[in-house]
Design a protein around this motif. Structure first.
Motif, PDB file in Angstrom:
ATOM      1  N   THR A 181      37.182 -36.492  86.097  1.00  0.00           N
ATOM      2  CA  THR A 181      38.226 -37.144  87.074  1.00  0.00           C
ATOM      3  C   THR A 181      39.400 -37.274  86.222  1.00  0.00           C
ATOM      4  O   THR A 181      39.563 -37.460  84.683  1.00  0.00           O
ATOM      5  CB  THR A 181      37.981 -38.773  87.138  1.00  0.00           C
ATOM      6  N   LEU A 182      40.659 -36.772  86.686  1.00  0.00           N
ATOM      7  CA  LEU A 182      41.839 -36.688  86.116  1.00  0.00           C
ATOM      8  C   LEU A 182      42.798 -37.602  86.711  1.00  0.00           C
ATOM      9  O   LEU A 182      43.199 -37.502  87.989  1.00  0.00           O
ATOM     10  CB  LEU A 182      42.596 -35.121  86.139  1.00  0.00           C
ATOM     11  N   GLN A 183      43.564 -38.312  85.957  1.00  0.00           N
ATOM     12  CA  GLN A 183      44.547 -39.155  86.296  1.00  0.00           C
ATOM     13  C   GLN A 183      45.778 -39.156  85.623  1.00  0.00           C
ATOM     14  O   GLN A 183      45.725 -39.546  84.251  1.00  0.00           O
ATOM     15  CB  GLN A 183      44.119 -40.664  86.399  1.00  0.00           C
ATOM     16  N   VAL A 184      46.898 -38.689  85.747  1.00  0.00           N
ATOM     17  CA  VAL A 184      48.160 -38.436  85.065  1.00  0.00           C
ATOM     18  C   VAL A 184      49.335 -38.621  85.601  1.00  0.00           C
ATOM     19  O   VAL A 184      49.508 -38.169  86.751  1.00  0.00           O
ATOM     20  CB  VAL A 184      48.210 -36.687  84.558  1.00  0.00           C
ATOM     21  N   ALA A 185      50.162 -39.472  85.064  1.00  0.00           N
ATOM     22  CA  ALA A 185      51.453 -39.734  85.575  1.00  0.00           C
ATOM     23  C   ALA A 185      52.394 -38.645  85.434  1.00  0.00           C
ATOM     24  O   ALA A 185      52.527 -38.092  84.246  1.00  0.00           O
ATOM     25  CB  ALA A 185      51.777 -41.229  84.860  1.00  0.00           C
ATOM     26  N   PRO A 186      53.050 -38.097  86.318  1.00  0.00           N
ATOM     27  CA  PRO A 186      54.115 -36.818  86.215  1.00  0.00           C
ATOM     28  C   PRO A 186      55.097 -37.137  85.220  1.00  0.00           C
ATOM     29  O   PRO A 186      55.556 -36.113  84.779  1.00  0.00           O
ATOM     30  CB  PRO A 186      54.498 -36.896  87.807  1.00  0.00           C
ATOM     31  N   GLU A 187      55.418 -38.464  85.191  1.00  0.00           N
ATOM     32  CA  GLU A 187      56.771 -38.550  84.123  1.00  0.00           C
ATOM     33  C   GLU A 187      56.209 -38.332  82.670  1.00  0.00           C
ATOM     34  O   GLU A 187      57.059 -38.119  81.584  1.00  0.00           O
ATOM     35  CB  GLU A 187      57.113 -39.911  84.162  1.00  0.00           C
ATOM     36  N   VAL A 188      55.105 -38.359  82.214  1.00  0.00           N
ATOM     37  CA  VAL A 188      54.754 -37.999  80.886  1.00  0.00           C
ATOM     38  C   VAL A 188      54.307 -36.531  80.681  1.00  0.00           C
ATOM     39  O   VAL A 188      54.023 -35.989  79.500  1.00  0.00           O
ATOM     40  CB  VAL A 188      53.359 -38.914  80.448  1.00  0.00           C
ATOM     41  N   LEU A 189      54.237 -35.631  81.713  1.00  0.00           N
ATOM     42  CA  LEU A 189      53.936 -34.172  81.327  1.00  0.00           C
ATOM     43  C   LEU A 189      54.887 -33.547  80.347  1.00  0.00           C
ATOM     44  O   LEU A 189      54.412 -32.528  79.671  1.00  0.00           O
ATOM     45  CB  LEU A 189      53.916 -33.690  82.793  1.00  0.00           C
ATOM     46  N   PRO A 190      56.353 -33.673  80.437  1.00  0.00           N
ATOM     47  CA  PRO A 190      57.066 -33.074  79.453  1.00  0.00           C
ATOM     48  C   PRO A 190      56.741 -33.477  78.103  1.00  0.00           C
ATOM     49  O   PRO A 190      57.421 -32.979  77.253  1.00  0.00           O
ATOM     50  CB  PRO A 190      58.309 -33.327  79.929  1.00  0.00           C
ATOM     51  N   VAL A 191      56.040 -34.655  77.768  1.00  0.00           N
ATOM     52  CA  VAL A 191      56.037 -35.168  76.580  1.00  0.00           C
ATOM     53  C   VAL A 191      55.421 -34.310  75.379  1.00  0.00           C
ATOM     54  O   VAL A 191      54.316 -33.507  75.761  1.00  0.00           O
ATOM     55  CB  VAL A 191      55.008 -36.573  76.063  1.00  0.00           C
ATOM     56  N   ALA A 192      56.108 -34.015  74.420  1.00  0.00           N
ATOM     57  CA  ALA A 192      55.838 -32.962  73.195  1.00  0.00           C
ATOM     58  C   ALA A 192      54.706 -33.526  72.504  1.00  0.00           C
ATOM     59  O   ALA A 192      54.687 -34.820  71.846  1.00  0.00           O
ATOM     60  CB  ALA A 192      56.814 -32.503  72.437  1.00  0.00           C
ATOM     61  N   LEU A 193      53.503 -32.692  71.911  1.00  0.00           N
ATOM     62  CA  LEU A 193      52.514 -33.411  71.168  1.00  0.00           C
ATOM     63  C   LEU A 193      51.978 -32.215  70.450  1.00  0.00           C
ATOM     64  O   LEU A 193      52.270 -31.225  70.629  1.00  0.00           O
ATOM     65  CB  LEU A 193      51.472 -34.034  71.914  1.00  0.00           C
ATOM     66  N   PRO A 194      51.375 -32.626  69.251  1.00  0.00           N
ATOM     67  CA  PRO A 194      50.551 -31.459  68.318  1.00  0.00           C
ATOM     68  C   PRO A 194      49.959 -30.418  69.299  1.00  0.00           C
ATOM     69  O   PRO A 194      49.055 -30.860  70.009  1.00  0.00           O
ATOM     70  CB  PRO A 194      49.952 -32.073  67.267  1.00  0.00           C
ATOM     71  N   PHE A 195      49.967 -29.129  68.961  1.00  0.00           N
ATOM     72  CA  PHE A 195      49.094 -28.006  69.506  1.00  0.00           C
ATOM     73  C   PHE A 195      47.793 -28.131  69.497  1.00  0.00           C
ATOM     74  O   PHE A 195      47.333 -28.622  68.192  1.00  0.00           O
ATOM     75  CB  PHE A 195      49.614 -26.532  68.902  1.00  0.00           C
ATOM     76  N   LEU A 196      46.886 -28.126  70.543  1.00  0.00           N
ATOM     77  CA  LEU A 196      45.622 -28.217  70.383  1.00  0.00           C
ATOM     78  C   LEU A 196      45.033 -29.662  69.898  1.00  0.00           C
ATOM     79  O   LEU A 196      44.065 -29.577  68.981  1.00  0.00           O
ATOM     80  CB  LEU A 196      44.896 -27.237  69.664  1.00  0.00           C
ATOM     81  N   CYS A 197      45.574 -30.542  70.407  1.00  0.00           N
ATOM     82  CA  CYS A 197      45.146 -31.906  70.010  1.00  0.00           C
ATOM     83  C   CYS A 197      44.126 -32.538  70.886  1.00  0.00           C
ATOM     84  O   CYS A 197      43.406 -33.574  70.645  1.00  0.00           O
ATOM     85  CB  CYS A 197      46.227 -32.923  69.513  1.00  0.00           C
TER      86      CYS A 197
END
Length: 410
Positions: free
Chosen positions: A276-292
């Motif tokens: 089950t995947l629930q993702v708010a579209p507005e957080v998709l561009p958020v940067a985070l450490p690679f492969l975390c």
């Protein structure tokens, strides 16, 4: 070492403030002509000018003592000191010169730097220049230091001997040294993160690769179209996991990699895997450490499928929480003893590859955002596991350096 650098930076900032105060009379005349009466006293304007100039010189220096960084910083440092000329050197050569006299003084600069390198202390010397039109009669040679000792020198030239210039050049050189140490700290942090990513890549299970290829092969005759799609998913997943550029990625890229991983896992386990995947579209561009995130999902699959005969339910959520994105990964697998998990995360006990993946993610998240943003893990024997991450939407130095694009399917 970070605390010491911050303390040194604070001391250097105070010294620069004093330098701005001492140079108030010189800057005051310029400030009075350029500014109106509402911009403060001449000394206040001079202090602001000094701090502003220092702030412009700092960014290039954070790249280290290189020729390009020295060239960009030299003009600002000369303005900060108000000297006739200034140069920055390493231990071997002049990196940058700002002001007149380079044609005949630059050759002599390194001889004076060599003398300073032996003592490691600032020196004030007569230049011995015989040209009547040259204003460079005295030079102050101040050391630039780092973790490995003296890295080079700041050489400030004046028209006469001045105790104020000696003190000012020495303090500015100390401030430059702090910036260089911070640059080295940044490089050390980058090297550490790269090493941890390499270690994480090395833990991508050979069994997963073998099983994925075996699952793809099983569909070659019965369902060629699905085998083709899975092979492309496998190629995209490995390309992303082993890419060589960028410490950071976007949530969208990381979720795309997870989607590919789950597609390959689903080909092996079939209907036993429920996602089950629930993702708010507005957080998709958020940067985070690679492969975390991928190691956390891989851990959920191992706990839910490889160590269990039942159905595995994995829930992945990503929501907007104001200044942060909140990401959750939960499974209904076999779970883990909380005491054992604490020992693994503390480095007191070696764990399985899943435990190593959790430790790697925990260390990198804390490294980038601080201990307050460490993963929150809820688990128990037979109770599954839930990992929650809070990721700041904006953090200085954290940005995706290589936005990924979905691979076109022919």
């Amino acid at each position: 070492m970070t605390a010491a650098l911050l303390a040194a930076s604070a001391v250097s900032g105070a010294l620069l403030l004093g330098l701005g105060w001492a140079g108030g009379r010189w800057h005051a005349r310029r400030a009075e002509r350029a500014a109106g009466p509402d911009l403060g006293t001449p000394v206040e304007r001079a202090t602001f000018h000094t701090l502003y100039t220092a702030s412009l010189a700092a960014p290039p220096l954070r790249a280290g003592l290189t020729e390009d960084a020295a060239r960009k910083a030299a003009r600002r440092l000369r303005s900060l000191l108000g000297t006739e000329a200034l140069c920055l050197t390493d231990r071997e050569s002049v990196l940058a010169w700002d002001g007149p006299g380079a044609d005949h003084h630059q050759r002599r600069a390194m001889a004076r730097v060599a003398v300073m390198l032996e003592s490691g202390r600032s020196q004030s010397v007569r230049t011995g220049c015989q040209r009547p039109d040259c204003p460079l009669k005295w030079a102050v040679v101040a050391p630039l230091t780092g973790e490995d000792g003296v890295l080079g020198a700041l050489v400030a030239y004046g028209s006469r001997e001045s105790a104020v210039l000696v003190r000012a050049a020495t303090e500015v050189a100390r401030w430059v040294s702090v910036q260089l140490e911070l640059a080295e700290l940044d490089r050390s942090r980058t090297r550490l993160m790269e090493a941890e990513i390499k270690a994480l890549r090395a833990q991508i299970s050979p069994h997963f690769i073998f099983n994925s290829l075996a699952a793809i092969a099983s569909f070659v005759r019965t369902d060629p179209e699905r085998a083709r799609d899975l092979l492309l998913e496998f190629a995209d997943f490995t390309r992303y996991s082993f890419r060589r550029h960028g410490e950071f990625t976007t949530l969208a890229e990381e979720l795309r990699s997870i989607e590919q991983y789950l597609a390959l896992a689903g080909a092996r386990f079939g209907d036993r895997l429920k996602v089950t995947l629930q993702v708010a579209p507005e957080v998709l561009p958020v940067a985070l450490p690679f492969l975390c995130l991928q190691p956390l999902v891989e851990n959920a699959v191992k706990h839910g499928l490889e160590n269990s005969a039942g159905e595995c339910r994995i829930t992945i959520t990503a929501g907007d929480a104001g200044a942060e994105a909140v990401i959750g990964i939960e499974d209904n697998g076999v779970g883990m003893d909380p005491a054992l998990l604490r020992r693994i995360l503390a480095g007191e006990q070696a764990g399985s590859s899943s435990g190593i993946g959790l430790t790697n993610v925990d260390e990198r998240i804390r490294q980038v955002y601080g201990d307050a943003y460490g993963p929150v893990i809820e688990t128990g024997i037979g109770a599954g596991m839930k990992v929650t991450l809070r990721i700041p939407k904006y953090r200085a130095g954290v940005h995706s350096s290589a936005p990924g694009q979905p691979r076109p399917r022919p």
